[in-house]
Every structure is written in structure tokens, then in C-alpha cells.
Design a protein around this motif. Structure first.
Motif, PDB file in Angstrom:
ATOM      1  N   ALA A 210      45.977-143.955 -16.713  1.00  0.00           N
ATOM      2  CA  ALA A 210      46.516-143.536 -15.834  1.00  0.00           C
ATOM      3  C   ALA A 210      46.240-144.061 -14.140  1.00  0.00           C
ATOM      4  O   ALA A 210      47.066-144.527 -13.446  1.00  0.00           O
ATOM      5  N   GLY A 211      44.637-144.120 -14.243  1.00  0.00           N
ATOM      6  CA  GLY A 211      44.045-144.606 -12.926  1.00  0.00           C
ATOM      7  C   GLY A 211      44.557-146.020 -12.759  1.00  0.00           C
ATOM      8  O   GLY A 211      44.517-146.258 -11.498  1.00  0.00           O
ATOM      9  N   MET A 212      44.236-146.902 -13.771  1.00  0.00           N
ATOM     10  CA  MET A 212      44.498-148.461 -13.403  1.00  0.00           C
ATOM     11  C   MET A 212      45.982-148.574 -13.082  1.00  0.00           C
ATOM     12  O   MET A 212      46.621-149.437 -12.160  1.00  0.00           O
ATOM     13  N   ALA A 213      46.932-147.793 -13.771  1.00  0.00           N
ATOM     14  CA  ALA A 213      48.243-147.941 -13.837  1.00  0.00           C
ATOM     15  C   ALA A 213      48.831-147.454 -12.235  1.00  0.00           C
ATOM     16  O   ALA A 213      49.469-148.145 -11.536  1.00  0.00           O
ATOM     17  N   GLY A 214      48.302-146.393 -11.702  1.00  0.00           N
ATOM     18  CA  GLY A 214      48.224-145.906 -10.503  1.00  0.00           C
ATOM     19  C   GLY A 214      47.599-147.024  -9.574  1.00  0.00           C
ATOM     20  O   GLY A 214      48.506-147.200  -8.126  1.00  0.00           O
ATOM     21  N   LEU A 215      46.739-147.386  -9.728  1.00  0.00           N
ATOM     22  CA  LEU A 215      46.160-148.835  -8.731  1.00  0.00           C
ATOM     23  C   LEU A 215      46.972-149.844  -8.661  1.00  0.00           C
ATOM     24  O   LEU A 215      47.429-150.474  -7.501  1.00  0.00           O
ATOM     25  N   PHE A 216      47.525-150.284  -9.668  1.00  0.00           N
ATOM     26  CA  PHE A 216      48.406-151.523  -9.866  1.00  0.00           C
ATOM     27  C   PHE A 216      49.938-151.094  -9.103  1.00  0.00           C
ATOM     28  O   PHE A 216      50.569-152.070  -8.421  1.00  0.00           O
TER      29      PHE A 216
END
Length: 727
Positions: A210-216
């Protein structure tokens, strides 16, 4: 705080299906947004307010045709021959034409026309100008550039492709997953249950996803540096596993103590979850505080990592209790599972290695403190010789195109051609610019370590000139750093013109100076806020100060060991480092921010249990031993997990990520095992009741966040008994 989190944990447990569905929907939505809006990452190190950045801005403004990425094709004739040989010169000219026609290329410069030939005529440099910045060059364009020159190689030439266009973002493949596998093994050993270990890992991976998807998903509106996603992944994995580990461990203990699964999960979130929240806040403060340095790429790295840590906290206190609801008593080893009364507490030994270690440390507290402090001080000594710089292509792994091109340039022209500097001269009129260029050229004559100053290249309005400054030594050499200072000092007195120097070494020096100037402010902000936060948590003055001093020991020893390996080259083969050299410029302040946050994690998790026992009536010595005894196993597992995750990134080829992973792994190991689990209990034992002293006036001013769950216990004791919830 404990009461609020208790209610949140109970609600998540009760509505576990809804919570899991909501997180999966959110994960899918963020994943879709990441695919739809993912933007390119950047390797552009901009530094507002510095001389080198001023020169770069002038070049982009006055030489727009040269504002795109550049490539350097290095050609070499066979031994004993020259590029001017009748059989080879047509091949070089053909390569120039081929490079000029490549997609995305504005043109290529013939080395014969530009006199870009070595003294022996064997080596030549073909400068290739792209239309867009390196971040905007597409993979097909980069591949076409890298694959050019087949005909020249067939004619007998050696062809290597380098330049900034070959800079690519670090690839995260399968090698660093070894750290995650080790972490899973540690979880299985710690819990003795595949269900508990798998659930904890699954929870952490969902949070990281979730964190990485939000970042991208945000990368289309916020420019991410190439290292920011890797740092966010590194920290998100490490803290996500650790935070889930602490709450799951407390939940299991509650089950063993006879609580129903729902009550056990709710109390775990209320107590261990409070420690997780405050530990996470500390890490977020340390990372977000990097914004005070006012270097955009560093701010983005800090905020990106802080975002993934915040998501890890949210997942731990909401999704984890829901997953615990599905697992029921299967989170316990088979021998501890109870069928109805949970009467299994006698099956778990009351004392283990943690208690024995705590008694040993507290009994020998003065020798332990002396040996620990002196030992870490000795490890910190190499840090006094620490040098920082921005790594060039020559620092890359052997066998990569950029490294091979840099090595061939060094072979044919000398190391200084890999560290070329640019002197930008601007004024209000062409006449003033011409006079300033002549004056600068004269002033630079005889400068130590200066190989040559190239003739000026003028802008269209003739008011800006670009001069190449060639050092004799490589871009990260100390002599090149001194040359930058000498050049700037010599041209500083030129009147009626703005003269500024840029280039890789100059940028590295400006970054280092700006970081040095911002360091006191950063430390005051981060350490000050964190010490205040720890005062809220522990209701103590000495414990937060002791925590901060222990961190100084950690960071000093970490810097020392990192310098020994990455700068001086000792044991560099063990980490797969081809070329030891200066540490990357932003590593010290980045490492300080991350390690401070992680160090406070273990401080909160370990000392909060000591404080909890002290608040509930245990003596100072008894509370220290009990806190260590109950927390040592979990903190040991957490430290091993975090060290393993960070160490997994050492296996990447990128030297920047490799050094970050190494420094963080070493720092966590030193802080957890030497400082927090050895020096800290020894110091608290030495302080006795004074460790928990807080002036009355300060006690009245500071809000009581109740991290130990004292008010929660009172509230639960006054409530009518709840019917146990079957799972």
C-alpha cells in the motif's frame, strides 16, 4: 492513547472481514493508481542557493540546445594503432553518423573535428547530445544508444558507451528478498508457529504494498529521486515486520495469560500498539525533519520513507487485529493452545535468556558501561577521516557500461576527464564577458592539479561563456576537491561578471557544505522533538537524555565501520564493492535521521515494558530485569529481522544502495544489541528510581499519554465481565 487503541483493536477484531476487505480494496485502488499515474524517477541533484546550481541554471537558460542529457562514446584503436589509420578512421566517422541518427539524439560530435583525441591518437571521445533530460530518455532510446557501434567493433575498434544518459535507477530484483526470507525464518523460530509467522509477514507486506503503490501514484506530481523508492521499500519492510511482531507477541502473551482472543488482541493493540504508534511517530519525525536541509531530493527521500512508515503503523493497529481474529489460537504453538480455559500459562517458562542476561548486566553494570562506551568509541575513530562526494560512473560495478566507459577514458586520457568541471561566465554585455573570460583564463594559469582550460563556448547573445576545466585527478579524489576550492578562490575577484563553477565534484562539495550548515538545526529539531516525545512516553527526564546519548554512540560506531569498509576498502570484497571511495554526500545526514528513528523504536519497545512494571509497583531493579526479561526475546527477533532486511540490499549492485543497506544493518545491530540491550539496562540499573524522576511542575504540564495502559486497566477492572468471544 491506550484506551483509544484498545477500542480500535477490539473493533477491528470484531469487524475483521470488513477491515480486511477495506484494506484489500485500498491496496487494489492504490495499485491501479500507481499503474495509471506512475511518473519517471529522477537522478537530478538540485540544490537551491549553491554556486554549482547557479551555474547549472545559467547553462540551461543560455545553452538550451545543451540542456538535454549527454552521452560519451569512447572508441579505442587496437594496441599499436591509431584512430587516424586508414582502416579505422572511416569506422569512427561512420559511428558518428550512426550516433547522430539515433532516436532522441540531436547530434554527435566528430572527435577529429573537436580534437577529442588522446595524445597517442589511440583513443577518442564522441560526444552525443540528446534532446531531453536523462530522466526523460526512454528505454528504447537508451537501448539504441547502448547497442550502437556494431560496425565500428567489426572494424577492430573497442566501443564503450557512457555519459549521464546511462544513469539508470537501481533495480530491485530477487537478491534482496533473501533478507525477507531470513526475516520469515526468524519469525517462525520466535513464534514457533507458521500461522503467526506467516500472518505477521503478510500484514507487513500488505502495508509495504500500500505504501509503495501510494508513493508511485504520487510520482506523476512529485518527482521521485531514483533512490527514494528503494529507501521507502527498505524501511517499510523493516518497520512493518517489526511493528507487527511486537503486537503479535503481546497478543500471544495475553492468550497464554488466559484472555479470550478478542480481549487479547484489543489489549495487545492498546499496550504494544501504543509503543508502535509512538515509535512510528519518532521515525516519521526523524525522516520528515530532513526537509529543514532544503535540498529537494533529500526532502523527497525523507517524506517518501516517512509515508511508508506511517502506513506500516496504520496497518499494524487496524489490519493486524483483524488477521488475529481469523487466526484465533493458531498463533500459539501447539503445546500452548488451550481448548477453552486457556490454562496454558504454566507451559511457557517464566524465565529465559533475557532474564539471565538482565541480571548479569545489572550486576556488572559499571564494567558493562565502560566496555560498551569505550568499545563503540574505538569503532567510531575511523569516522574522523570520513570523506563524502557524489559518486561518478567510475564508482559503478565492474562490467556495467558506464563503468567500462569511465575506465577506458581513464586509460586513454587520464582520470581527470571523468571529473570535468564547467566554469560559467555571465555578464551584461559581450565585451564584459570576453574580458572576464580572458581574466579567468589568466588567473587559473599555474593552478595545482589543473590539466587544461578549454576555449570558451559562447551563447547566442555572447553574454555567457562556458569553459571546460580539466583536473588531472578523478572526480572523487581529494586533489580534485582542492582544485574546486582553488579555482573558486582565484576567480572570486573578477568584477562586472558572475563567474561560477559546477560539475560533479563541485556539486558534491556544495551538497556537503549545505548539509554541514543544516546539521545543527536538523539535530536540534529531530532530537529535541523526539526527546520531548519520549518524556511523554516515559514520564522521565533522564531516560530520554540517556536514549539520545546512546544514539550518539550508535551513529559514531556506524560511521566508523562504514568508513572502514566503503572508504578505506577493508573487507570490501565481502560486500561486493569493486571500488572503495568517499561515501555519498547525503549518507551521513540520511543515516542520522533513519538510525535515530529506529534507535528510538527499540528504546520505546524495551524501556516501555520496564516503565510499565515500575508503574505497577515493581522496584526499580526488579522493573529493569523484568522489562529486559520479557522484552529481550522479541527485541532480539525484531533487530535480527530489521538487520536482515537491510542487509539484503547490500546484494544490489548500485553502490549508493549498497552503502545505505550496509550502514543501516550495522547501525541497527549495534544499537539493538550493544546499546539498547546492554548499555541501557546497565545505566537504568545504575540510576535506580532516579531514572523515572520527573519534576512535579513538568509532570503537571506534560499530558499523560498512558502508554503503559494504566488507565486502561482501571477502566477494564471497573467494567462488568464480558462474555468471551469464540473464534
Amino acid at each position: 492513547m491506550a484506551t483509544l487503541l484498545y477500542r480500535l483493536g477490539r473493533a477491528s477484531f470484531r469487524r475483521r472481514k470488513l477491515v480486511v476487505v477495506l484494506w484489500l480494496v485500498l491496496l487494489a485502488a492504490l495499485g491501479g493508481a500507481a499503474l495509471a499515474f506512475k511518473g519517471p524517477s529522477s537522478s537530478d541533484f538540485t540544490m537551491p542557493g549553491t554556486e554549482s546550481q547557479r551555474a547549472i541554471d545559467a547553462l540551461q537558460r543560455e545553452f538550451p540546445e545543451a540542456s538535454g542529457a549527454t552521452g560519451t562514446i569512447v572508441v579505442a584503436a587496437p594496441a599499436g594503432g591509431t584512430l587516424a589509420d586508414s582502416a579505422l578512421k572511416p569506422a569512427v566517422e561512420g559511428l558518428v553518423k550512426e550516433a547522430s541518427a539515433l532516436p532522441g539524439v540531436l547530434g554527435a560530435v566528430d572527435p577529429f573535428a573537436a580534437k577529442a583525441l588522446s595524445q597517442d591518437g589511440r583513443y577518442g571521445l564522441i560526444q552525443v547530445q540528446f534532446a531531453t533530460r536523462a530522466d526523460e530518455v526512454t528505454e528504447p532510446q537508451r537501448a539504441a544508444y547502448e547497442n550502437s557501434g556494431a560496425a565500428a567493433e567489426a572494424a577492430g575498434l573497442r566501443v564503450e558507451h557512457g555519459g549521464e544518459v546511462m544513469n539508470s535507477e537501481p533495480e530491485v530484483g530477487g537478491t534482496e528478498s533473501i533478507g525477507v526470507i531470513i526475516a520469515l525464518v526468524v519469525l517462525v523460530i520466535t513464534f514457533g508457529s507458521l500461522v503467526a509467522a506467516g500472518m505477521t509477514m503478510l500484514n507487513a507486506l500488505i502495508g509495504v504494498g500500500a505504501g509503495m503503490a501510494g508513493l508511485f501514484a504520487l510520482s506523476s506530481v512529485v518527482t521521485l529521486t531514483s533512490t527514494a523508492p528503494v529507501l521507502a521499500l527498505m524501511l517499510g519492510l523493516a518497520v512493518g515486520i517489526d511493528y507487527s511482531l511486537f503486537i503479535t507477541s503481546r497478543h500471544r502473551q495475553n492468550l497464554v495469560d488466559g484472555l479470550a482472543p478478542q480481549e487479547a488482541a484489543a489489549r495487545a493493540v492498546g499496550t504494544a500498539g501504543s509503543a508502535v504508534v509512538f515509535a512510528g511517530i519518532t521515525v516519521v519525525i526523524a525522516l520528515a525533519g530532513l526537509a529543514v536541509v532544503d535540498i529537494p531530493f533529500l526532502t523527497v527521500m525523507g517524506l517518501a520513507a516517512a509515508g511508508t512508515v506511517a502506513v506500516a503503523v496504520l496497518v499494524a493497529i487496524t489490519l493486524l487485529p483483524a488477521l488475529l481474529g481469523f487466526a484465533g489460537q493458531r498463533v500459539l504453538p501447539r503445546k500452548l493452545r488451550a481448548t477453552g480455559s486457556h490454562a496454558a500459562s504454566h507451559a511457557e517458562p517464566k524465565e529465559g535468556f533475557g532474564f539471565r542476561w538482565a541480571r548479569l548486566v545489572t550486576r556488572l553494570r559499571i564494567p558493562v558501561i565502560l566496555v560498551g562506551v569505550l568499545g563503540l568509541g574505538a569503532l567510531a575513530l575511523p569516522a574522523t577521516d570520513m570523506r563524502v562526494a557524489l559518486p561518478g560512473a567510475g564508482a559503478g560495478p565492474v562490467g556495467t557500461p558506464g563503468r567500462d566507459a569511465a575506465d577506458l577514458i581513464t586509460e586513454g586520457f587520464g582520470p581527470g576527464f571523468n571529473g570535468r568541471l564547467a566554469l560559467v561566465v555571465s555578464s551584461d554585455s559581450p565585451e564584459q564577458t570576453t574580458a572576464a573570460v580572458q581574466q579567468a583564463t589568466q588567473l587559473l594559469q599555474g593552478t595545482p592539479n589543473l590539466l587544461a582550460v578549454t576555449p570558451p563556448n559562447l551563447s547566442q547573445d555572447k553574454r555567457t561563456a562556458l569553459l571546460g576545466v580539466l583536473p588531472r585527478t578523478g572526480p572523487t579524489d581529494e586533489a580534485t576537491e582542492q582544485l574546486v576550492h582553488d579555482v573558486r578562490d582565484r576567480v572570486a575577484g573578477i568584477a562586472n561578471a558572475d563567474v561560477s563553477l559546477t560539475g560533479q565534484t563541485a556539486v558534491g562539495i556544495d551538497v556537503s557544505e549545505k548539509l554541514s550548515a543544516a546539521m545543527p538545526v536538523y539535530l536540534l529539531l529531530v532530537v529535541g522533538l523526539s526527546v520531548l516525545l519520549l518524556m511523554l512516553v516515559f514520564r522521565s527526564v533522564l531516560v530520554p537524555l540517556k536514549a539520545a546519548l546512546g544514539f550518539l554512540l550508535t551513529v559514531g560506531a556506524t560511521f566508523g565501520v562504514t568508513v572502514l569498509v566503503f572508504q578505506e576498502g577493508h573487507l570490501s570484497d565481502l560486500v561486493g564493492l569493486d571500488s572503495p571511495g568517499p561515501l555519498i554526500s547525503f549518507l551521513p545526514i540520511l543515516l542520522i535521521g533513519i538510525l535515530f528513528g529506529l534507535a528510538m523504536d527499540y528504546e520505546v519497545f524495551l524501556v516501555s515494558r520496564m516503565r510499565e512494571d515500575f508503574v505497577h509497583g515493581a522496584g526499580a531493579q526488579e522493573a529493569t530485569i523484568s522489562g529486559m526479561g520479557h522484552g529481550a526475546r522479541v527485541v532480539t527477533a525484531a533487530a535480527l529481522i530489521m538487520t536482515s532486511v537491510f542487509a539484503g540490499f547490500i546484494l544490489l549492485d548500485d553502490p549508493v544502495i549498497k552503502s545505505m543497506g550496509f550502514a543501516l544493518a550495522i547501525g541497527v545491530a549495534i544499537d539493538a544489541f550493544v546499546v539498547r540491550m546492554t548499555i541501557v539496562p546497565a545505566v537504568i540499573s545504575l540510576l535506580g528510581r532516579a531514572a523515572w524522576w520527573l519534576p512535579r511542575w513538568l509532570d503537571r504540564v506534560l499530558p499523560n499519554v498512558d502508554i503503559e495502559g494504566e488507565r486502561l486497566r482501571e477502566e477494564l477492572a471497573n467494567e462488568p465481565a464480558r462474555e468471551p468471544v469464540t473464534v
